[in-house]
Design a protein around this motif. Sequence first.
Motif, mmCIF file in Angstrom:
data_model
loop_
_atom_site.group_PDB
_atom_site.id
_atom_site.type_symbol
_atom_site.label_atom_id
_atom_site.label_comp_id
_atom_site.label_asym_id
_atom_site.label_seq_id
_atom_site.Cartn_x
_atom_site.Cartn_y
_atom_site.Cartn_z
ATOM 1 N N ASP A 1 0.811 -1.221 0.000
ATOM 2 C CA ASP A 1 0.000 0.000 0.000
ATOM 3 C C ASP A 1 0.842 1.267 0.000
ATOM 4 O OD1 ASP A 1 0.983 -0.197 2.570
ATOM 5 O OD2 ASP A 1 -0.913 0.297 3.561
ATOM 6 N N THR A 2 2.168 1.123 0.136
ATOM 7 C CA THR A 2 3.051 2.292 0.067
ATOM 8 C C THR A 2 3.350 2.706 -1.370
ATOM 9 O OG1 THR A 2 5.061 0.925 0.108
ATOM 10 C CG2 THR A 2 4.158 1.618 2.231
ATOM 11 N N VAL A 3 2.977 1.878 -2.335
ATOM 12 C CA VAL A 3 3.268 2.164 -3.743
ATOM 13 C C VAL A 3 2.322 3.258 -4.235
ATOM 14 C CG1 VAL A 3 3.355 1.211 -6.073
ATOM 15 C CG2 VAL A 3 4.070 -0.191 -4.125
ATOM 16 N N ALA A 4 2.888 4.371 -4.703
ATOM 17 C CA ALA A 4 2.073 5.503 -5.141
ATOM 18 C C ALA A 4 1.737 5.446 -6.626
ATOM 19 C CB ALA A 4 2.799 6.815 -4.823
ATOM 20 N N ASP A 5 2.657 4.917 -7.446
ATOM 21 C CA ASP A 5 2.448 4.866 -8.890
ATOM 22 C C ASP A 5 1.220 4.004 -9.196
ATOM 23 O OD1 ASP A 5 2.725 3.546 -11.613
ATOM 24 O OD2 ASP A 5 4.335 5.031 -11.731
ATOM 25 N N PRO A 6 0.185 4.568 -9.869
ATOM 26 C CA PRO A 6 -1.063 3.816 -10.076
ATOM 27 C C PRO A 6 -0.891 2.583 -10.957
ATOM 28 C CG PRO A 6 -1.091 5.885 -11.302
ATOM 29 C CD PRO A 6 0.097 5.942 -10.409
ATOM 30 N N VAL A 7 0.005 2.643 -11.947
ATOM 31 C CA VAL A 7 0.232 1.487 -12.820
ATOM 32 C C VAL A 7 0.867 0.353 -12.024
ATOM 33 C CG1 VAL A 7 1.471 0.625 -14.843
ATOM 34 C CG2 VAL A 7 0.387 2.886 -14.899
ATOM 35 N N LYS A 8 1.914 0.695 -11.256
ATOM 36 C CA LYS A 8 2.573 -0.334 -10.447
ATOM 37 C C LYS A 8 1.632 -0.884 -9.392
ATOM 38 C CE LYS A 8 7.244 1.498 -11.058
ATOM 39 N NZ LYS A 8 8.442 2.083 -10.385
ATOM 40 N N ARG A 9 0.864 -0.015 -8.790
ATOM 41 C CA ARG A 9 -0.072 -0.451 -7.742
ATOM 42 C C ARG A 9 -1.090 -1.436 -8.317
ATOM 43 N NH1 ARG A 9 -1.136 2.391 -2.829
ATOM 44 N NH2 ARG A 9 -3.050 1.654 -1.804
ATOM 45 N N PHE B 1 4.162 -9.789 -16.182
ATOM 46 C CA PHE B 1 2.767 -9.478 -15.851
ATOM 47 C C PHE B 1 1.842 -10.259 -16.785
ATOM 48 C CE2 PHE B 1 5.272 -5.512 -15.066
ATOM 49 C CZ PHE B 1 5.320 -5.638 -13.679
ATOM 50 N N THR B 2 2.004 -11.573 -16.791
ATOM 51 C CA THR B 2 1.312 -12.435 -17.746
ATOM 52 C C THR B 2 -0.199 -12.371 -17.582
ATOM 53 O OG1 THR B 2 3.239 -13.893 -17.576
ATOM 54 C CG2 THR B 2 1.311 -14.746 -18.728
ATOM 55 N N ARG B 3 -0.664 -12.225 -16.360
ATOM 56 C CA ARG B 3 -2.114 -12.118 -16.154
ATOM 57 C C ARG B 3 -2.692 -10.923 -16.910
ATOM 58 N NH1 ARG B 3 -3.407 -13.278 -9.712
ATOM 59 N NH2 ARG B 3 -3.412 -15.566 -9.862
#
Length: 686
Positions: A287-295, A467-469
Amino acid sequence: MKFLPLLAGHSPSRASVTCTYRCGDACFHDAPNTSDNPTFADVLGTVSRRGALKASAVVALAAGTPLALAGHASAEPAAEPAGRGRPKPPPGTDYQRVQPNTLDAVVVPEGYEQGIVIRWGDAVLPGAPKFDFDHQTAEAQAKQFGYNCDFAALLPLDHWGLSSLLVTNHEYTSEEFMFRGYDRDNPTEEQVRIAWAAHGLTVVQVTRGRDTGHLRPKMSRYNRRITLHTPFRVTGPAAGGDLLKTAADPTGTVVLGTMNNCAGGVTPWGTILSGEENINQYFGNADTVADPVKRKRYARYGIKGTATTRKWERFDARWDIAREPNEAHRFGWVIELDPNDPDSTPVKHTHLGRFKHETANIRVAKDGRVVAYSGDDERFEYIYKFISKGRMKPGDSAHARRHNMTLLDDGTLYVGRFTGDSPAAEIDGSGKLPGDGEFDGGGEWIPLASGKKSFVDGMTAEEVYVFTREAADKVGATKMDRPEDIQAHPRTGRIYCALSNNVERGNPGKEGATEPNPRLNNKHGQVLEVEERRGDALALTFSWRLFLVCGDPAAPDTYFAGFPKDQVSPISSPDNVAFDAHGNLWISTDSAGALGINDGLYSVPLEGRNRGELKLFLTVPRGAETCGPIVERKIVTVCVQHPGEVDGANADKPASHWPDGGETQPRPSVVAVWKPGRHGLSDIGS
């Protein structure tokens, strides 16, 4: 004795404590596949019936005794005679089936014997101390058999099968059952290090006499423990990419350890493949990840929230997304291990994609190329296929093996799309068969990436593999009901896949019933049968049918390939599949608690008048799961995972005392079963 009625949905399919430690409570959260890729109804069409699987006609008509749940167990009291409409059991299945039960024991058919091969904590490497539950150490565990054995393989070292290498996965640790007084909020560093050493794999030499099936471990130069500190070499097109680089490994090519290894397979060249499955639960502070794509990408793999259940991130930065964001990308692969070379470095194959691999199994095409099949074991996930570019070298030389171990690093990765041949109105979610009498249809394999080339718009090849899914979402793959073990029949080449269950199917906002997944709130799962076009492993189209629709045979929403349902055993949540020398399918289960019974191992013929005659061969103890079946002519082995793992139990209040009895703690173990005869061992199911 008093019999209780067998009721579907009698109890939750799996103890909540098992969900916590095995998959990070995945079933208590929405499935991470929130994609709006085309639903089954969008691609529904009438497919050609040419090349469809041909089911054998079943004409058996016989009354059977009603199935019941026994507080104790035995084989059925009388033999099951052929004649009067009941076909004779084919070779490999002629045994008196075991009654469903809830015993704290492994129950086998009358006339069969059993023995423990190896337990959690038994010595594997020289210097391993005798197991002491109350004084376990990380140093000791690294030399002992690991926890929660799952997949298993027996690789013969001689022509008679008297000496073999037993290779097993150790899927996960259940700390509350490993340590008295365990504090989930404050584990000690030593408890964490013991858990790291209890993950991974074990290789151990086992021997048996000519007149017994009892396998016994021995100290050997082959013996090996793979733990979360064992170096792995990363291979394939994503190796060395930016998404796999960490502070500890700036090359992106060396990973320490493997974890949550579920099912696996033996390659034609004698190595072991093992799938890394529920890796999400080990990584904290996403939940510390700010980047929306990475999140979003973390969430697509179920990696979210703050602290983990095990709190490993307190003791090693690599389990902390905030401090080491790429470490999670280094798990979720298929690994390959050469058990014949104890000094070899195992590898992680990136070309097979990253997801919750239940397994990977190989089929060799006529031209020598190899094809690997793998399922992503989560609700609404997909089935994948990989076709190699290179061809397999025959023989068992070290040179041939080195070459063959590179075959999974160059080729093309595909994902499956399934279509049905029945009108959408006939697939109403009840499990009622459509008008043509079967759930069946056709499908295609959609390419995702080949080498450095991506076939998915907006994604690089490296992104497809890591990110195969997400890639499968984009191309409109078919959402399935938890694809588990998937294997090709060694003679016919047909593919069999266990689809375990999916209680979210049809929930608000979730996909409803589809022909390959025909029941809403699917508690019991199904077994899928696939035939590649013209039987060619390289084909990109296929036909399919549901071979089994599992559950209580008395329920209207179950189906056993057309075999009379009053003559079959109940089954829920098929997990692993295997084949015997006669071509019969064997199925082990996980979460038969949905029927209120212990998990077990079943046999079922695939051809002839007995096609679909499912029979219960053995059951495992209370709270346990049946894993990694090996079915040889003279011996059957299963891994008994998490015995006694029921809600309300723990190391201070054990619910099982298997396998040692008395007041001992339960210990995950490998069990062998055999049938003694006049002149040595008889064939299984003879």
